[in-house]
Motif scaffolding. Structure first.
Motif, mmCIF file in Angstrom:
data_model
loop_
_atom_site.group_PDB
_atom_site.id
_atom_site.type_symbol
_atom_site.label_atom_id
_atom_site.label_comp_id
_atom_site.label_asym_id
_atom_site.label_seq_id
_atom_site.Cartn_x
_atom_site.Cartn_y
_atom_site.Cartn_z
ATOM 1 N N LYS A 111 -57.074 80.906 -11.703
ATOM 2 C CA LYS A 111 -58.419 80.955 -12.278
ATOM 3 C C LYS A 111 -59.448 80.329 -11.337
ATOM 4 C CE LYS A 111 -56.843 80.791 -17.103
ATOM 5 N NZ LYS A 111 -56.838 79.986 -18.364
ATOM 6 N N THR A 112 -59.112 79.165 -10.796
ATOM 7 C CA THR A 112 -60.033 78.492 -9.879
ATOM 8 C C THR A 112 -60.224 79.315 -8.608
ATOM 9 O OG1 THR A 112 -59.313 76.336 -10.723
ATOM 10 C CG2 THR A 112 -60.484 76.363 -8.624
ATOM 11 N N ALA A 113 -59.129 79.836 -8.063
ATOM 12 C CA ALA A 113 -59.219 80.639 -6.846
ATOM 13 C C ALA A 113 -60.032 81.904 -7.082
ATOM 14 C CB ALA A 113 -57.814 80.993 -6.359
ATOM 15 N N PHE A 114 -59.843 82.543 -8.221
ATOM 16 C CA PHE A 114 -60.557 83.783 -8.530
ATOM 17 C C PHE A 114 -62.057 83.536 -8.652
ATOM 18 C CE2 PHE A 114 -62.242 86.945 -11.493
ATOM 19 C CZ PHE A 114 -61.766 88.119 -10.932
ATOM 20 N N LEU A 115 -62.427 82.499 -9.394
ATOM 21 C CA LEU A 115 -63.850 82.213 -9.562
ATOM 22 C C LEU A 115 -64.478 81.762 -8.251
ATOM 23 C CD1 LEU A 115 -66.278 82.062 -11.377
ATOM 24 C CD2 LEU A 115 -65.571 79.778 -12.116
ATOM 25 N N THR A 116 -63.733 81.012 -7.432
ATOM 26 C CA THR A 116 -64.234 80.622 -6.113
ATOM 27 C C THR A 116 -64.597 81.846 -5.283
ATOM 28 O OG1 THR A 116 -62.873 78.604 -6.111
ATOM 29 C CG2 THR A 116 -63.691 79.381 -3.985
ATOM 30 N N SER A 117 -63.730 82.856 -5.304
ATOM 31 C CA SER A 117 -63.981 84.087 -4.551
ATOM 32 C C SER A 117 -65.211 84.825 -5.070
ATOM 33 C CB SER A 117 -62.755 85.002 -4.622
ATOM 34 O OG SER A 117 -61.620 84.368 -4.065
ATOM 35 N N ILE A 118 -65.372 84.856 -6.393
ATOM 36 C CA ILE A 118 -66.548 85.505 -6.980
ATOM 37 C C ILE A 118 -67.824 84.767 -6.575
ATOM 38 C CG2 ILE A 118 -67.726 86.047 -9.150
ATOM 39 C CD1 ILE A 118 -65.411 87.895 -8.591
ATOM 40 N N LEU A 119 -67.778 83.441 -6.590
ATOM 41 C CA LEU A 119 -68.944 82.649 -6.207
ATOM 42 C C LEU A 119 -69.330 82.896 -4.748
ATOM 43 C CD1 LEU A 119 -68.134 79.219 -7.928
ATOM 44 C CD2 LEU A 119 -69.790 80.931 -8.677
ATOM 45 N N LEU A 120 -68.331 82.970 -3.863
ATOM 46 C CA LEU A 120 -68.621 83.212 -2.448
ATOM 47 C C LEU A 120 -69.229 84.593 -2.239
ATOM 48 C CD1 LEU A 120 -65.468 81.713 -0.672
ATOM 49 C CD2 LEU A 120 -67.785 80.789 -0.691
ATOM 50 N N LEU A 121 -68.686 85.585 -2.915
ATOM 51 C CA LEU A 121 -69.170 86.952 -2.760
ATOM 52 C C LEU A 121 -70.600 87.112 -3.251
ATOM 53 C CD1 LEU A 121 -68.369 89.829 -1.884
ATOM 54 C CD2 LEU A 121 -67.515 90.206 -4.207
ATOM 55 N N SER A 122 -70.984 86.319 -4.234
ATOM 56 C CA SER A 122 -72.317 86.453 -4.832
ATOM 57 C C SER A 122 -73.263 85.313 -4.460
ATOM 58 C CB SER A 122 -72.193 86.540 -6.364
ATOM 59 O OG SER A 122 -71.446 85.451 -6.870
ATOM 60 N N LEU A 449 -69.375 84.106 -18.635
ATOM 61 C CA LEU A 449 -69.407 83.671 -17.236
ATOM 62 C C LEU A 449 -69.122 84.838 -16.311
ATOM 63 C CD1 LEU A 449 -69.366 81.672 -14.863
ATOM 64 C CD2 LEU A 449 -67.002 81.094 -15.492
ATOM 65 N N TYR A 450 -68.043 85.572 -16.569
ATOM 66 C CA TYR A 450 -67.687 86.669 -15.685
ATOM 67 C C TYR A 450 -68.608 87.868 -15.888
ATOM 68 C CZ TYR A 450 -63.563 84.065 -14.328
ATOM 69 O OH TYR A 450 -62.731 83.108 -13.818
ATOM 70 N N GLY A 451 -69.149 88.028 -17.082
ATOM 71 C CA GLY A 451 -70.144 89.074 -17.300
ATOM 72 C C GLY A 451 -71.407 88.814 -16.500
ATOM 73 N N THR A 452 -71.823 87.549 -16.451
ATOM 74 C CA THR A 452 -72.981 87.168 -15.637
ATOM 75 C C THR A 452 -72.709 87.406 -14.161
ATOM 76 O OG1 THR A 452 -73.637 85.485 -17.261
ATOM 77 C CG2 THR A 452 -74.519 85.261 -15.023
ATOM 78 N N ALA A 453 -71.493 87.040 -13.714
ATOM 79 C CA ALA A 453 -71.119 87.270 -12.315
ATOM 80 C C ALA A 453 -71.148 88.757 -11.989
ATOM 81 C CB ALA A 453 -69.733 86.696 -12.042
ATOM 82 N N GLY A 454 -70.669 89.588 -12.903
ATOM 83 C CA GLY A 454 -70.703 91.030 -12.689
ATOM 84 C C GLY A 454 -72.116 91.564 -12.595
ATOM 85 N N CYS A 455 -73.014 91.040 -13.427
ATOM 86 C CA CYS A 455 -74.414 91.454 -13.389
ATOM 87 C C CYS A 455 -75.050 91.061 -12.056
ATOM 88 C CB CYS A 455 -75.167 90.825 -14.555
ATOM 89 S SG CYS A 455 -76.852 91.427 -14.774
ATOM 90 N N ILE A 456 -74.734 89.868 -11.572
ATOM 91 C CA ILE A 456 -75.264 89.413 -10.284
ATOM 92 C C ILE A 456 -74.789 90.327 -9.157
ATOM 93 C CG2 ILE A 456 -75.133 87.556 -8.573
ATOM 94 C CD1 ILE A 456 -75.022 85.577 -10.935
ATOM 95 N N LEU A 457 -73.510 90.674 -9.165
ATOM 96 C CA LEU A 457 -72.971 91.536 -8.116
ATOM 97 C C LEU A 457 -73.594 92.925 -8.165
ATOM 98 C CD1 LEU A 457 -69.180 90.537 -8.129
ATOM 99 C CD2 LEU A 457 -70.874 90.053 -6.358
ATOM 100 N N CYS A 458 -73.865 93.428 -9.368
ATOM 101 C CA CYS A 458 -74.528 94.735 -9.481
ATOM 102 C C CYS A 458 -75.941 94.691 -8.904
ATOM 103 C CB CYS A 458 -74.564 95.184 -10.947
ATOM 104 S SG CYS A 458 -72.955 95.712 -11.583
#
Length: 588
Positions: A111-122, A449-458
């Motif tokens: 979970k921590t690794a996955f969210l870290t990757s999302i944060l870096l990408l966005s 949280l992940y919905g917000t991350a998805g919106c940011i990436l879009c």
């Protein structure tokens, strides 16, 4: 398939889809990217892979590893283009992303690794570096992966030589100088001292590793010295030791100490907004800067012991962040990209913080979701308002940027979009709709949280795929290069004053720009900025007959400096001028 493998391949696919398709969409619009790309171009054209020259006399300011990678990729793809020039940065980010994911997932959790990757990408700063033809992301990736490998070497009680880390550190030094070796050794060295390893063992083992990693740089330096001589040595010393010890001959990105703090805040946009909102939900009365104790000294001692007693990975992350941040507070030269090596480790700590808020069911994610729903909708609505010509030009006023802003809006208004581009335009609106549905259905905090991350990436995809290529094409000097190519399809073109360099034009003309002052050609076309035009006319009045051929309506993107403001029937413009020196007068 395990959860770790599923998450790994999902992050790999997501990162590729977000970054790679749009690498070549935006043409070069600043001096930095074409300045790097033209070095790879001249490598391929001249066959000189050690110290090629461009602009007639200029050598690269940094070692050649980035240029080698661009040249290799470009030779496979058929030539140096915006896509091939940016590909090394994208590949470097993907490598860092996946290695760091595995590094954190193994020592923390998926979970921590996955969210870290999302944060870096966005993250704005990391995302920007990952899609740019610049040295920074390649060097950062090599440094971060080397740090991970050295940490693994320490876990194995420092047995043997970590050859892969040495190789990557060598590539990092060949990208941007000795800091590619200094940072990994410094980070793991300070960590080992805090963990109780003796100074002698830590110092001499890391000294050997560091010296091994510098051997390829030394070989290249010797080979380059054979070609460039003392001028090459002086340039390398100034760009490395001179920059750090504040002895550069010119002002280079000089900024105050607080600039580093500001760039970190800006670099984590848009997540900075989420973190700021979260501060209002913390119970500040229960938060203490220092542990309780009878005296300040005792409290400081307890805080130090608590810092050292963190888990190995937690301590290592803090050591890397603090050592690199402090290191770059010393020189006058400060840029936001210098701090990029700390972003993965900061991302891990931020991911832990956000996941802790998820466990508490904090309201920050619901508030943030509403904000990003509004931003995504606003972006799409604004685009259609521009397309329907609902925004008057008068809104931009008559300031010095008015002409550029009007040109940006006109570009969005008139650009022709294919069906895939229209789908990308609607992507943020679709993401906003999905996130709005989650809000209405009162989804849990993790989903928000992940919905917000998805919106940011879009939003990022829409900006990279449609808005940025359209708007920044207006800033680019490529249109000027096209005009010059029509006037002079094969011969050289010149720029006036040896400190004025038109890197974008030089790239798009295939390295055909030379410095007028050094060659004094009998005839040809000369690029002159408006502020230097009077001086140019004075210098050439006795030897040339000068005729103005073309005047650009906007400022050159390479120079980004103030120019004389002129007025004609169409209004006020910032100008650069192409001047035709078509005959030369001889006397006596």
């Amino acid at each position: 398939m395990s959860d770790r493998k599923i998450a790994f391949w999902f992050i790999a696919l997501l990162s590729v889809l977000v970054l790679v398709p749009f690498l070549g969409e935006t043409i070069f619009y600043s001096k930095g990217e074409p300045r790097e790309a033209i070095v790879a171009y001249t490598m391929l054209e001249s066959g000189n892979w050690i110290l090629p020259t461009n602009y007639g006399v200029e050598i690269a300011y940094k070692p050649p590893f980035l240029y080698w990678t661009i040249a290799v990729i470009s030779s496979v793809l058929g030539g140096v283009t915006e896509f091939s020039a940016r590909m090394p940065s994208a590949l470097a980010f993907l490598a860092m992303q996946l290695v760091f994911f595995s590094f954190v997932a193994k020592r923390k959790d998926v979970k921590t690794a996955f969210l870290t990757s999302i944060l870096l990408l966005s993250s704005f700063e990391v995302h920007r570096a990952a899609v740019a033809c610049r040295l920074d992301m390649l060097q950062v990736s090599l440094i971060v992966i080397s740090l991970c490998l050295l940490f693994r070497w320490d876990e194995k009680n420092c047995k043997g030589i970590p050859w892969l880390a040495v190789l990557l550190m060598a590539c990092a030094t060949l990208t941007k100088g000795p800091v590619g070796s200094i940072f990994p050794c410094l980070g793991i060295g300070v960590y080992q001292l805090l963990r109780g390893r003796s100074f002698g063992k830590a110092f001499f083992s890391l000294l050997g590793i560091g010296l091994l990693s510098l051997i390829p740089l030394g070989i290249w330096f010797w080979a380059a010295y054979q070609q460039g001589g003392e001028a090459f040595v002086n340039l390398m010393l100034e760009e490395n030791t001179g920059r750090f010890f504040r002895k550069m001959s010119y002002a280079s990105h000089e900024n105050p100490l607080w600039y580093n703090f500001l760039t970190i805040i800006w670099g984590w946009v848009p997540w900075t907004l989420v973190l700021l909102i979260s501060l209002f939900g913390l119970k500040w009365k229960k938060i203490r800067l220092l542990p309780e104790g009878a005296s300040v000294g005792e409290r400081l001692k307890k805080a130090w012991c608590k810092f050292r007693s963190q888990s190995p990975l937690q301590l290592f992350a803090w050591v890397v962040i603090l050592t690199i941040f402090i290191f770059y507070c010393i020189p006058k030269s400060k840029r936001s990209v210098y701090l990029l090596p700390i972003y993965p480790f900061m991302g891990m700590l931020l991911a832990e913080y956000l996941l802790a808020l998820v466990q508490r069911g904090a309201k920050v994610f619901r508030i943030s979701a509403w904000i990003f729903v509004a931003l995504a909708m606003l972006l799409t609505v604004t685009f259609f308002a521009v397309r329907l010509d609902m925004i008057p030009e008068s809104i931009w006023g008559t300031g010095k940027h008015a002409a550029e802003n009007i040109a940006f809006v006109n570009a969005l208004h008139t650009v022709e979009l294919s069906l895939p581009k229209w789908l990308i335009v609607f992507l943020p609106l679709v993401a906003a709709g999905c996130l709005l549905y989650m809000l209405v259905k009162r989804a849990d905090t993790r989903s928000l949280l992940y919905g917000t991350a998805g919106c940011i990436l879009c939003i990022f995809v829409s900006l990279d795929g449609v808005y940025q290529p359209t708007i920044l094409a207006v800033k680019s000097d490529r249109h000027l290069a096209v005009r010059l190519n029509e006037l002079e399809p094969q011969g050289l073109v010149y720029s006036y004053a040896d400190w004025v360099k038109f890197y974008g034009i030089n790239y798009y003309l295939g390295d055909r720009v030379r410095i007028f002052d050094k060659l004094n050609p009998a005839q040809g076309y000369v690029l002159v900025t408006d502020e230097l035009q009077e001086q140019f006319l004075q210098d050439t009045e006795d030897t040339y007959r000068v005729e103005e051929v073309y005047r650009t309506p906007l400022r050159s993107c390479d120079l980004r400096r103030k120019v004389i403001l002129r007025t004609n029937r169409s209004g006020a413009y910032h100008c650069s001028t192409i001047v035709d020196c078509n005959t030369r007068k001889y006397h006596g």
